[in-house]
Design a protein around this motif. Sequence first.
Motif, PDB file in Angstrom:
ATOM      1  N   GLN A   1      45.871  14.929  65.064  1.00 49.61           N
ATOM      2  CA  GLN A   1      45.266  15.810  66.057  1.00 49.61           C
ATOM      3  C   GLN A   1      45.373  16.173  66.860  1.00 49.61           C
ATOM      4  OE1 GLN A   1      41.297  13.363  64.409  1.00 49.61           O
ATOM      5  NE2 GLN A   1      40.497  15.075  64.236  1.00 49.61           N
ATOM      6  N   TRP A   2      46.134  17.055  68.476  1.00 50.54           N
ATOM      7  CA  TRP A   2      46.006  17.880  67.419  1.00 50.54           C
ATOM      8  C   TRP A   2      47.434  18.691  67.867  1.00 50.54           C
ATOM      9  CZ3 TRP A   2      41.520  16.444  69.117  1.00 50.54           C
ATOM     10  CH2 TRP A   2      40.306  16.809  68.413  1.00 50.54           C
TER      11      TRP A   2
ATOM     12  N   CYS B   1      48.191  25.270  62.180  1.00 46.06           N
ATOM     13  CA  CYS B   1      48.021  24.574  61.547  1.00 46.06           C
ATOM     14  C   CYS B   1      46.707  25.201  60.659  1.00 46.06           C
ATOM     15  CB  CYS B   1      46.914  23.343  61.545  1.00 46.06           C
ATOM     16  SG  CYS B   1      46.297  22.161  61.007  1.00 46.06           S
TER      17      CYS B   1
ATOM     18  N   HIS C   1      45.939  18.135  57.922  1.00 41.22           N
ATOM     19  CA  HIS C   1      46.518  19.141  58.213  1.00 41.22           C
ATOM     20  C   HIS C   1      47.308  20.556  57.597  1.00 41.22           C
ATOM     21  CE1 HIS C   1      45.327  17.390  62.139  1.00 41.22           C
ATOM     22  NE2 HIS C   1      46.055  16.253  61.846  1.00 41.22           N
TER      23      HIS C   1
ATOM     24  N   HIS D   1      41.828  22.986  66.137  1.00 42.87           N
ATOM     25  CA  HIS D   1      41.888  22.847  65.212  1.00 42.87           C
ATOM     26  C   HIS D   1      42.895  24.314  65.466  1.00 42.87           C
ATOM     27  CE1 HIS D   1      43.516  25.250  61.519  1.00 42.87           C
ATOM     28  NE2 HIS D   1      42.059  25.412  61.228  1.00 42.87           N
TER      29      HIS D   1
ATOM     30  N   CYS E   1      41.086  20.890  60.632  1.00 37.67           N
ATOM     31  CA  CYS E   1      41.092  19.268  61.133  1.00 37.67           C
ATOM     32  C   CYS E   1      40.501  18.746  62.491  1.00 37.67           C
ATOM     33  CB  CYS E   1      43.371  19.446  61.589  1.00 37.67           C
ATOM     34  SG  CYS E   1      43.268  20.106  62.682  1.00 37.67           S
TER      35      CYS E   1
ATOM     36  N   GLY F   1      51.349  15.292  61.679  1.00 40.66           N
ATOM     37  CA  GLY F   1      50.752  16.117  61.805  1.00 40.66           C
ATOM     38  C   GLY F   1      49.828  15.442  62.613  1.00 40.66           C
TER      39      GLY F   1
ATOM     40  N   TRP G   1      51.798  18.821  66.596  1.00 35.85           N
ATOM     41  CA  TRP G   1      52.821  18.790  65.507  1.00 35.85           C
ATOM     42  C   TRP G   1      54.043  17.452  66.209  1.00 35.85           C
ATOM     43  CZ3 TRP G   1      51.381  21.082  61.473  1.00 35.85           C
ATOM     44  CH2 TRP G   1      50.592  21.876  61.150  1.00 35.85           C
TER      45      TRP G   1
ATOM     46  N   SER H   1      51.145  12.913  57.589  1.00 36.35           N
ATOM     47  CA  SER H   1      49.687  13.523  58.081  1.00 36.35           C
ATOM     48  C   SER H   1      49.390  11.771  59.156  1.00 36.35           C
ATOM     49  CB  SER H   1      48.723  13.254  58.038  1.00 36.35           C
ATOM     50  OG  SER H   1      47.698  13.722  59.089  1.00 36.35           O
TER      51      SER H   1
END
Lengths: 342, 643, 181
Positions: free
Chosen positions: A135-136, A211, A176, A219, A215, A133, A138, A171
């Motif tokens: 921000q923001w 998610c 997340h 998010h 986060c 994970g 994958w 992460s």
Amino acid sequence: MRRHGPFLTMALYLGLLLLAGCHGNQAALNSKGIQAARIERLWWLMFSIILGVYVIVLAWAGTAVFRARTHRSENEIPPQVDPIADQRMTRVVGVAIGATVVLIFVMLTSSVVTGHAIANLASKNPVTIDVIGHQWWWEVHYEATQADQTVITANEIHIPVGQPVVIKTASQDVIHSFWAPNLHGKRDLIPGYQNALWIEADEEGTFRGQCAEFCGHQHAHMGFFVVAESPEKFQAWLAHQVSTPPPPSDPIAKHGEEVFLSHPCVMCHTIRGSGAGAKLGPDLTHIASRMTIAAATLPNTRGNLAGWILDSQSIKPGNKMPPNPLKSDDLNALLTYLETLQ
Amino acid sequence: MTPLEQSGTATAVETSRLEKLERIWRDPSGFWGWFTHVNHRSIGKRYMVTAFAFFLAGGVLAALMRIQLARPENHFLSPDLYNQIFTVHGSTMMFLFAVPMMFEALAVYLVPLMVGNRNICFPRLNAYSYYVYLVGGLLLYSGLFTNTGPDVGWFAYVPLSGPDFTPGKRADIWAQMITFTELSALAVAVEVVITAFKMRAPGMSLNRIPIFVWGMVIVAFMVIFAMPAVMLSSTMLLMDRTVNTHFFNQAEGGDPILYQHLFWFFGHPEVYIIFIPGTAIVSTIISTFSRRRIFGYTAILLAMVATAFVGFGLWVHHMFATGLPQMGQSFFTAASLMVVIATGTQVFCWLVTLWTGKVILKPPMLFALAFFFVFIMGGLTGVLMASVPVDLQIHDTFFIVAHFHYVLIGGAVFPLFGALYYWMPKITGRLLNEAAGKWHFWLFFIGFNMTFFPMHILGLRGMPRRVYTYPTSMPWGNLNFLATLGVVLMTAAVLIFIANFFWHLKRGEIAGNNPWGASTLEWATTSPPPVYNFAELPTVNGRDALWDALPNQPIVEGLEEDCRQVLMTKVMDADPDCRHEFPGPSPVPILAAIATSIFFISTIFTAKLFFPTIILVGITLLIWYWPKRQPSLRRKEREIWEQ
Amino acid sequence: MSKRLLLAAAALLLAGCAREQRNFREATPSNATGEGVQMSEIAPGHTAERIPNANPYEDSAYSVSEGKRLYEMYNCVGCHAHGGGGIGPPLLDAKWIYGSEPQNVFDTIVEGRPNGMPSFRGKIPESQIWEIVAYVRSMSGQLPKDVSPGREDHMYSKRPEASTPKEHPPQTNVPEGQKQK
């Protein structure tokens, strides 16, 4: 009379609930995989128990109020209560508590059994996917026995139907949570920890996930897709993702590659074969093969990609990609180049 | 009239004695005098007004959130502002409204009256706790209004709230707000326990204490055990952010999961701290408006105690998605289900009380009855969350948002409104308008269900919580819009209540001592009570003081009435133990509160001022606790000297 | 007395406002490398009036923390470590070869410097360069403590910038009479 209103509203809502929660992408009660199916079965068992309890309690309360109501004046000292009547009622309360205990045991046992069943799926050689994970967005790695066969992609996960898949979570920054409700419950991605989530799809389809642990700024826009396809299609996809795209032949696309390499793009993104190898943002080697961009925020079309590149901050304010004011023919060439990255 | 009832009315002979009592017990008037009040009802009223103001502020924030979420991809609020708003909404409702109102305000006002005494114990600590609470709340809102509002969620998980991912002072303000409010709650908890155990009317043995008081005592013990955990976790967070400790830094041996454990060890008991006063209120109201004593006093009491105990063993159910071992999680599933038995016991006892009583449907009773519809639905969806597999699907979705609003609004706000309609006549001397009360109730009930019921469905359809917006492509828009409409009804309901409040101050029907024919001791005195609470301190003959009173129920005599003397009684049977003189009005609480505030707030910004400011606090505490003779003894000695 | 209190409160509030700003799309100062920002302390005659600080990001804690993130992500660490230097000169101390004013540092990053500092012109967007400039200056304690970053969630390699004592580099743009000691 007064107490019937709530009964009617309740019936209406329950009707809504039963009809409305059951379909749709990203719906927990629309299970498309064995893990989610086990959870859904448990859900319906527990839901019917609590629904029954609720109806009984409300009926008891409604009847008690309805039959016992009075408009007498309040200031007299009430008569002493009949202790024998109260003793009879003690037995009633005892029975109610006993029934509660029994129902709780039923729910406890079924929960523990289901929990044990979903803990993992027996498999000798599961598809192993590392989901990291950020921000923001994958980051997705498909583990392979040989290092050069590792697939690195982002925001879109393909899995074979009918085969167990283990998702290992990690992460890079904050907590997340990986959640594709059609397939399973959620698992947190905690920095410094590795969790494992076993999933298996029962049928082909495209399932959205999101998610599920706050986060930061975006998010709300940290979604992903899980594409379940037949094992053959999956292997073909995997092989294709490992491959390096050929260098662009079209002169406009060639110019686009130059734009990519001479602008901030190269500081954050990898495109295998072009020389760009930075790992700060999503891997773009096969960007054109993905359905969405910006972590399932926008469909992957030329126009959306253009808007995202020029000013991602107006679409997803606070995300880590800066605006890139490109000249229009540079942008055009870049888009053409990115479209060749199937 | 029995002497007990007579204690509320003054005969001509008694007037001079009552005037003397009034002179001794009253707090000074005027602007500067306001800061020296130690009367529990004065402080209790302040708590109520302040907490209600925070409730309104939190409600406004909620309305803003609902406007933003009414349509997909809405641009009413930026993501940063939305994150601040939902964090401050949650923090306000949990820390600045729910506990201060349900526990502190009601306990401080009512417990001394219900146990038949003149003031709460430790009156200056009581005043201090209010000022500390006020400053904590103002700190949070001054943050919100200067773009420094915390934006990390009301539970502020690390690493997001840590120094690496939340720069600036936002999370520091949140952490210190917690310190303020928890200090305030701890102070009141201590006072409630001692008042309830040592200051009861003679004859009020332990098994005759009103359920309401028992509820507050149990909550007080919970506060004492739970609050330190959150003070610890918030202070550790603050230290990580300001003085570079590594409590939650994985790379240096710390652990982000530790934060979650510490927080939720507090967080779960916190919701019972909010909910048990609600049950205490419901027990009281149902008993009064069913015209019979509560059925199953012992069972209800033991159920509250069991809830309190078991409530400390549930916290991991907030962490089921973190990947803890399955066996350990199952233990918390079992505990979370077990607590249902305790709550269920209370509910069944109330149902029997209703069944065997004569039900009067006045506004307080309507709000108490709404508990059955609202709280029980929330409690039952909570049962779903106790199960690990089901929780893995609904955790952190709008299903959870629906659940906790049903239990918190059903378990606290509805009973609170009932309590306000029930006890307002005692506080102000006039009844609130009944028709307006019914409008208030129905609008709020319908609006609440309109807003929060669809959230169950939204959660099942996959909508996570704490999102500032959602895609147009997801089937969430219509239900979100419906939820926003419900806010309109709830706002109207609350406005009706506020209008009703101001109307009743001038035009409400005069209440008299006991407009509801209730049984607890606060109804034995005038409405509003005089500054000395009771003209004649009562004694008690049974669980329902006024209903079980003898025709010639004795009163307490022998206290000195030229000073603030109070009767202390023994714990078990409330036999008279000793007489004690309470302090009068004093500026020391506000000074200590100012010093404490300077200490806490300065540490947000710099560690250099830690020692100077703590010394300042120490000085004010020295002034406060410096041993001195009781004022009456000093006066008597002076009189002897002067003779 | 109350007026002064009000002013003090207003100052505190405004300070809070600036510190907590999150600028996602701030318009940056112009692209051109600055004219008239000298790098040397010594000059014939008198120094002209002060060139004001050109970095709008130094008031915002969020921007400085972004600068810190970018400092690691763009591999400044590779040559400068976490300020201790290695292949490149240290950034924690008071010795600035090319000047310590924000415009100086900006120019260094954009143009590159002889003996190994790459030019990042066109590769790092302007706004991000200004964020990195703010962070680099915070490494020697030039920024106020409440704006500088705290400790990061990594292994502890040096004191966080918020706890770093302020170094005193030579002031190159200030007339003789206005130099701070």
